[in-house]
Design a protein around this motif. Structure first.
Motif, short mmCIF file in Angstrom:
data_model
loop_
_atom_site.label_atom_id
_atom_site.label_comp_id
_atom_site.label_asym_id
_atom_site.label_seq_id
_atom_site.Cartn_x
_atom_site.Cartn_y
_atom_site.Cartn_z
N TYR A 149 0.78 -1.16 0.05
CA TYR A 149 0.01 0.09 0.07
C TYR A 149 0.90 1.26 0.19
O TYR A 149 0.55 2.24 -0.82
CB TYR A 149 -1.02 0.15 1.17
N GLY A 150 1.67 1.33 1.05
CA GLY A 150 2.41 2.58 1.20
C GLY A 150 3.88 2.56 0.80
O GLY A 150 4.63 3.66 0.80
N TYR A 161 5.58 -2.30 -4.06
CA TYR A 161 4.58 -1.01 -3.99
C TYR A 161 3.79 -0.94 -5.08
O TYR A 161 4.03 -1.24 -6.42
CB TYR A 161 5.53 0.19 -3.84
N ASN A 190 0.89 1.47 -7.42
CA ASN A 190 0.93 2.53 -7.86
C ASN A 190 -0.75 2.92 -8.02
O ASN A 190 -0.91 3.61 -9.08
CB ASN A 190 1.59 3.20 -8.78
N ASP A 228 -4.85 3.11 -5.95
CA ASP A 228 -5.78 3.00 -4.93
C ASP A 228 -7.20 3.19 -5.00
O ASP A 228 -7.60 3.82 -5.99
CB ASP A 228 -5.14 3.98 -3.76
N TYR A 266 -2.53 7.14 3.56
CA TYR A 266 -3.39 7.39 2.22
C TYR A 266 -2.65 8.66 1.84
O TYR A 266 -2.17 8.79 0.66
CB TYR A 266 -4.83 7.90 2.78
N GLU A 273 0.28 10.06 2.88
CA GLU A 273 1.51 9.47 2.34
C GLU A 273 1.91 8.80 1.05
O GLU A 273 2.69 8.88 0.33
CB GLU A 273 2.30 8.72 3.38
N LYS A 274 0.96 8.02 0.83
CA LYS A 274 0.75 7.48 -0.43
C LYS A 274 0.64 8.34 -1.51
O LYS A 274 1.50 8.08 -2.76
CB LYS A 274 -0.37 6.34 -0.40
N ARG A 308 3.82 10.30 -2.32
CA ARG A 308 4.81 9.51 -3.05
C ARG A 308 4.97 9.72 -4.47
O ARG A 308 6.02 9.62 -4.92
CB ARG A 308 4.65 7.98 -2.49
#
Length: 633
Positions: free
Chosen positions: A51-52, A545, A547, A549, A561, A563-564, A567
């Motif tokens: 996820y992150g 990871y 990419n 969501d 969320y 933070e993702k 990124r």
């Protein structure tokens, strides 16, 4: 010599381990292990780093200490499916501990074989769908059920220290269940307390200091473990961002899980408008894509939750609802909708009653008959080989303790069932969990009333041995027939479920591969287009990871969320989708046909931005998933 001693010391563990390993291998050969729901998949993705990008213990479902431990394992080796292994260890480990206890209690090799065979039949006839498609709520219930069984079947006559040491596995199981799914453990906790009460009242002197130390010590260890777990979790989520998100999470749960009519029923659109929810926001809440709008925040969601509880909840006729739910509860208890769970529970009630009545009759024979029976047993060299003994002189209340124990259990289970039915939340992962915990308690009560050695002498009085054994064999055969019938149905149901998952996940795998091939982009997924996806537990992935969501869900708007998004250089979904960056929307043709894509252009129109959707690609074999770019006109 040393090897022989080692074998002797593990004589109870080895047969149980062999049976469990055989069952696991057979299940692995016949089926694939899956995470049952997208909730479990999301938890895996967070803790594994999918996820992150970095493994993290803040998964919002387990308590942080457990989540952090699993995340640490992923940090050490990302390619090992640690979360799947943990859930399997909990589930099959619970059955293993029950098997070991059965081997401890029944010395006969023949009886051990039959009981382990019966345990295996329970795994396949009752639990197979949940052992293959694993859900953390059911796993929690199995831990709780195993703890109840182990505690109830702890041999009598142990000193305080021995009793507490013997129940350390039960304490560990309860604390692990609390960390895995605290709500489910708390729901089954009344059964755990009732198990303790039944054991305590069965002692000769209930308030004897030794007994208070024994039972208080075990309960105290459980409560301390739960408190420390809770405290550590509170510290881990103690930042302002996580506290705010937890408030949002709780309010969202209240609205979506308990009062969904507020956002799905058009009759409430006026009330929502009065609460400050614009029509376009009502659409986003309805289709679950509320991540598009940053204005749908904690304050707004809390306002909705408060209105749902104090307006919708208060306006309901709860007395009428209670009567309706009680009729439903009674119907589900005695009809086939919950089979084989309710059928096996009813069988267990009958078995405990018959075994208890048989035991009461034996211990209640007075005067010369009892003395003659003792002389006859002594003369024939027979012994009453129960591990669970009662005082020689018993009152009626103690002799018929099984009756009040069953009545209390019925009262507790009725209260738990009415609680979940009145709340309107009774999915199978909750109802089956209650059945499993209740069945474990009943089987523990039954084992306490069974002779444990080679010779059944418990009904030697007045020639009742043959009759008692006949009833016991009849009940065992009945249980075998019920489980065998359920087994055939389970095999069919699991095969059909596996075929469905394989069909659905073909598209999921293609979407995953497509997004990873375009790692320079970021993809938002329409929630209802991807809600049926699941994941194989042991698919050999590297847990790299992802990419992409979903645009809503229970981790949306969390610190992880954001933070993702950061990124990928995204501040929020609204701006990123319409600014012409490498950010896209994925939506299935089924959902597009049902709801269209105007909901997203309508949203931007309200913001003063005229947009259009442009299809740039199509993914999927079974269901076609369209990749859209949102362009400004």
């Amino acid at each position: 010599m040393e090897y022989g001693k080692r074998i002797k010391s593990n004589e109870n563990c080895i047969p149980a381990l062999i049976f469990i390993v055989i069952n696991v291998v057979l299940m692995g050969i016949c089926f694939d292990f899956y995470y049952d729901l997208n909730d479990d998949t999301m938890m895996h993705d967070i803790m594994s780093g999918v996820y992150g990008g970095t493994p993290d213990g803040h998964n919002m479902q387990t308590l942080y200490p457990l989540g952090a431990l699993i995340a640490l394992c992923y940090r050490l080796c990302r390619s090992v499916p640690w979360y799947g292994l943990f859930l399997c260890l909990c589930q099959f480990g619970s059955f293993y501990l029950i098997g070991v206890r059965l081997c401890e209690l029944f010395g006969s090799v023949y009886r051990r074989f039959l009981l382990l065979l019966g345990l295996s039949l329970c795994m396949w006839g009752i639990c197979l769908p949940h052992l293959i498609s694993i859900q953390y709520t059911i796993t929690c219930a199995l831990l709780s059920a195993a703890a109840v069984f182990l505690f109830l079947t702890t041999p009598d006559g142990l000193g305080t220290r021995q009793f507490i040491v013997k129940n350390i596995p039960s304490v560990i199981l309860v604390v692990a269940a609390y960390q895995l799914r605290s709500e489910m453990l708390l729901l089954t906790f009344p059964l755990i307390c009732l198990a303790g009460l039944c054991r305590l009242v069965g002692e000769e002197k209930i308030f004897f200091k030794k007994n208070l130390w024994k039972y208080g010590g075990v309960l105290g260890m459980i409560l301390v473990g739960m408190f420390l777990s809770f405290a550590a979790d509170e510290v881990a989520y103690g930042s302002a961002q996580w506290k705010d998100f937890r408030d949002f999470f709780d309010a969202r749960t209240t609205v979506y899980d308990f009062y969904p009519e507020l956002i799905t029923d058009e009759n409430y659109s006026g009330e929502l408008t009065d609460l400050g929810v614009a029509p376009y926001q009502q659409t986003l809440l309805n289709n679950y894509n509320f991540g598009l709008d940053e204005a749908i925040d904690t304050e707004l969601m809390t306002r909705l939750a408060d209105y749902a509880v104090h307006a919708i909840g208060a306006s309901k006729d709860w007395s009428k609802i209670f009567r309706e739910k009680f009729v439903l509860y009674r119907y589900r208890t005695f009809h086939s909708g919950d089979a084989p769970y309710n059928v096996m529970v009813l069988w267990a009630y009958a078995a405990v009653f018959l075994a208890g009545f048989r035991e009461a009759r034996r211990t209640g024979i007075q005067d010369g008959s009892e003395q003659d029976a003792s002389v006859n047993r002594a003369g024939s060299g027979e012994q009453d080989n129960r591990l669970y003994s009662k005082p020689a002189e018993q009152g009626v209340l103690l002799r018929y303790d099984f009756a009040w124990q069953l009545i209390l259990l019925i009262a507790v289970r009725s209260g738990l069932w009415m609680f979940i039915l009145m709340r309107g939340r009774d999915p199978v992962r909750i109802t089956h969990s209650l059945y499993l915990a209740e069945f474990a308690m009943l089987t523990g009560m039954l084992v306490r009333r069974l002779p444990t050695g080679r010779i059944d002498t418990s009904c030697a009085v007045r020639g009742s041995t043959a009759t008692g054994n006949g009833v016991a064999r009849g009940m065992a055969v009945l249980a075998g027939l019920i489980l065998a019938g359920a087994l055939t149905g389970n095999l069919t149901a699991v095969r059909e479920d596996q075929n469905r998952r394989e069909w659905v996940n073909t598209d999921r795998d293609e979407i995953d591969a497509y997004c990873r091939e375009h790692e320079e982009n970021f993809y938002f997924e329409d929630v209802y287009s991807t809600v049926s996806f699941s994941r194989r537990m042991f698919d050999g992935s590297d847990n790299g990871y992802a990419n992409y969501d979903i645009m809503g869900g229970w981790m949306c708007k969390s610190p992880l969320y954001y933070e993702k998004l950061q990124r990928s250089g995204i501040e929020d979904a609204e701006e990123a989708l319409c600014e012409g960056k490498n950010v896209y929307l994925i939506m299935s043709d089924l959902e597009a046909a049902e709801r269209g894509v105007d909901w997203i252009t309508d949203y931007y129109m309200v913001q003063g931005i005229e947009t259009r959707t442009e299809e740039v690609d199509v993914i999927g074999e079974n269901v076609r998933y369209h990749v859209y770019r949102i362009r400004t006109k």
